[in-house]
Scaffold this active site. Sequence first.
Site, PDB file in Angstrom:
ATOM      1  N   PRO A  11       0.787  -1.224   0.000  1.00  0.00           N
ATOM      2  CA  PRO A  11       0.000   0.000   0.000  1.00  0.00           C
ATOM      3  C   PRO A  11       0.825   1.282   0.000  1.00  0.00           C
ATOM      4  O   PRO A  11       1.868   1.362   0.643  1.00  0.00           O
ATOM      5  CB  PRO A  11      -0.829  -0.096   1.285  1.00  0.00           C
ATOM      6  CG  PRO A  11      -0.206  -1.175   2.095  1.00  0.00           C
ATOM      7  CD  PRO A  11       0.482  -2.090   1.140  1.00  0.00           C
ATOM      8  N   ASN A  12       0.314   2.236  -0.750  1.00  0.00           N
ATOM      9  CA  ASN A  12       0.845   3.604  -0.856  1.00  0.00           C
ATOM     10  C   ASN A  12       2.093   3.697  -1.729  1.00  0.00           C
ATOM     11  O   ASN A  12       2.554   4.805  -2.030  1.00  0.00           O
ATOM     12  CB  ASN A  12       1.117   4.207   0.540  1.00  0.00           C
ATOM     13  CG  ASN A  12      -0.142   4.244   1.381  1.00  0.00           C
ATOM     14  OD1 ASN A  12      -1.128   4.821   0.955  1.00  0.00           O
ATOM     15  ND2 ASN A  12      -0.128   3.615   2.541  1.00  0.00           N
ATOM     16  N   ARG A  19       5.060  10.720  -2.446  1.00  0.00           N
ATOM     17  CA  ARG A  19       4.731  10.480  -1.049  1.00  0.00           C
ATOM     18  C   ARG A  19       5.974  10.687  -0.180  1.00  0.00           C
ATOM     19  O   ARG A  19       6.978  10.010  -0.372  1.00  0.00           O
ATOM     20  CB  ARG A  19       4.272   9.028  -0.964  1.00  0.00           C
ATOM     21  CG  ARG A  19       4.220   8.462   0.404  1.00  0.00           C
ATOM     22  CD  ARG A  19       4.230   6.941   0.336  1.00  0.00           C
ATOM     23  NE  ARG A  19       3.972   6.406   1.640  1.00  0.00           N
ATOM     24  CZ  ARG A  19       4.338   5.196   2.028  1.00  0.00           C
ATOM     25  NH1 ARG A  19       4.963   4.393   1.197  1.00  0.00           N
ATOM     26  NH2 ARG A  19       4.082   4.801   3.239  1.00  0.00           N
ATOM     27  N   TYR A  24      11.201   8.737   1.201  1.00  0.00           N
ATOM     28  CA  TYR A  24      11.218   7.693   0.176  1.00  0.00           C
ATOM     29  C   TYR A  24      11.857   8.133  -1.145  1.00  0.00           C
ATOM     30  O   TYR A  24      11.974   7.316  -2.059  1.00  0.00           O
ATOM     31  CB  TYR A  24       9.786   7.193  -0.076  1.00  0.00           C
ATOM     32  CG  TYR A  24       9.144   6.595   1.170  1.00  0.00           C
ATOM     33  CD1 TYR A  24       9.636   5.414   1.712  1.00  0.00           C
ATOM     34  CD2 TYR A  24       8.078   7.223   1.812  1.00  0.00           C
ATOM     35  CE1 TYR A  24       9.074   4.860   2.863  1.00  0.00           C
ATOM     36  CE2 TYR A  24       7.509   6.676   2.961  1.00  0.00           C
ATOM     37  CZ  TYR A  24       8.011   5.505   3.481  1.00  0.00           C
ATOM     38  OH  TYR A  24       7.461   4.961   4.619  1.00  0.00           O
ATOM     39  N   ASN A  75       8.197  -5.641  -1.155  1.00  0.00           N
ATOM     40  CA  ASN A  75       8.119  -4.541  -0.201  1.00  0.00           C
ATOM     41  C   ASN A  75       6.657  -4.485   0.245  1.00  0.00           C
ATOM     42  O   ASN A  75       5.818  -3.903  -0.436  1.00  0.00           O
ATOM     43  CB  ASN A  75       8.535  -3.214  -0.840  1.00  0.00           C
ATOM     44  CG  ASN A  75       8.510  -2.082   0.181  1.00  0.00           C
ATOM     45  OD1 ASN A  75       7.977  -2.243   1.286  1.00  0.00           O
ATOM     46  ND2 ASN A  75       9.071  -0.938  -0.169  1.00  0.00           N
ATOM     47  N   ALA A  78       3.284  -1.024   4.717  1.00  0.00           N
ATOM     48  CA  ALA A  78       2.768  -1.080   6.100  1.00  0.00           C
ATOM     49  C   ALA A  78       2.332  -2.489   6.500  1.00  0.00           C
ATOM     50  O   ALA A  78       2.337  -2.832   7.697  1.00  0.00           O
ATOM     51  CB  ALA A  78       1.619  -0.093   6.261  1.00  0.00           C
ATOM     52  N   GLU A  99      13.010  -9.430   1.119  1.00  0.00           N
ATOM     53  CA  GLU A  99      12.191  -8.317   1.627  1.00  0.00           C
ATOM     54  C   GLU A  99      12.968  -7.016   1.419  1.00  0.00           C
ATOM     55  O   GLU A  99      14.163  -6.951   1.736  1.00  0.00           O
ATOM     56  CB  GLU A  99      11.944  -8.574   3.126  1.00  0.00           C
ATOM     57  CG  GLU A  99      11.172  -7.485   3.844  1.00  0.00           C
ATOM     58  CD  GLU A  99      10.984  -7.825   5.342  1.00  0.00           C
ATOM     59  OE1 GLU A  99      11.298  -8.973   5.757  1.00  0.00           O
ATOM     60  OE2 GLU A  99      10.560  -6.920   6.078  1.00  0.00           O
ATOM     61  N   HIS A 101      12.889  -2.712   1.977  1.00  0.00           N
ATOM     62  CA  HIS A 101      12.319  -1.455   2.460  1.00  0.00           C
ATOM     63  C   HIS A 101      13.191  -0.326   1.954  1.00  0.00           C
ATOM     64  O   HIS A 101      14.426  -0.373   2.099  1.00  0.00           O
ATOM     65  CB  HIS A 101      12.252  -1.418   3.991  1.00  0.00           C
ATOM     66  CG  HIS A 101      11.385  -2.516   4.502  1.00  0.00           C
ATOM     67  ND1 HIS A 101      10.022  -2.477   4.389  1.00  0.00           N
ATOM     68  CD2 HIS A 101      11.688  -3.710   5.054  1.00  0.00           C
ATOM     69  CE1 HIS A 101       9.521  -3.598   4.857  1.00  0.00           C
ATOM     70  NE2 HIS A 101      10.503  -4.360   5.261  1.00  0.00           N
ATOM     71  N   ARG A 108      13.419   4.313  12.453  1.00  0.00           N
ATOM     72  CA  ARG A 108      12.142   5.020  12.492  1.00  0.00           C
ATOM     73  C   ARG A 108      11.318   4.574  13.714  1.00  0.00           C
ATOM     74  O   ARG A 108      11.868   4.025  14.659  1.00  0.00           O
ATOM     75  CB  ARG A 108      11.414   4.796  11.158  1.00  0.00           C
ATOM     76  CG  ARG A 108      12.226   5.319   9.960  1.00  0.00           C
ATOM     77  CD  ARG A 108      11.505   5.109   8.647  1.00  0.00           C
ATOM     78  NE  ARG A 108      10.265   5.879   8.598  1.00  0.00           N
ATOM     79  CZ  ARG A 108       9.321   5.690   7.670  1.00  0.00           C
ATOM     80  NH1 ARG A 108       9.491   4.772   6.730  1.00  0.00           N
ATOM     81  NH2 ARG A 108       8.215   6.420   7.691  1.00  0.00           N
TER      82      ARG A 108
END
Length: 145
Positions: A11-12, A19, A24, A75, A78, A99, A101, A108
């Site tokens: 998502p996003n 964004r 990012y 990725n 969330a 995976e 990110h 964070r």
Amino acid sequence: MTKMIYILNGPNLNLLGKRQPEIYGSDTLADVEAQCQSVARECGLDCALFQSNHEGQIIDTIHEAREKAAGIIINPAAYTHTSVAILDALNTFEGPVIEVHISQVHKREAFRHHSYVSLRADAVMAGFGIGGYSLAMRHMGALLG
Ligand code: DQA
């Protein structure tokens, strides 16, 4: 036959480039796809990039990967931090899972430090910006080569 790698995005990430660019970056998902296609060609692999804002759609694509892909780069965005269902789906896939990110999640908020997907992932990239995807693709080439 050339091995296919699925690159799944949660998502996003359709808004990548727009964004929170301070976190990012300003590159888009189309840039990610172009970079991955180029590394895939170098490594003798094929790749297809998917993005969805819906957990079930991501799970359906992982199921499709069982038949069509030799490896998955994911990725989960969330859903990384919440989705046992995506972990379960990845556990049905037999090939390597990496995976990715874009941000350094461990620097964070605390809720980003835990990943369900890491319980399945063979390798994890965090904080390499979108370069993490091409590094993951190169590693996929080594794993499947
Ligand atoms: C992300 C990190 C996640 O915590 C976040 O929810 C995302 C993107 C990353 O690529 O850095 O959407 O997976």
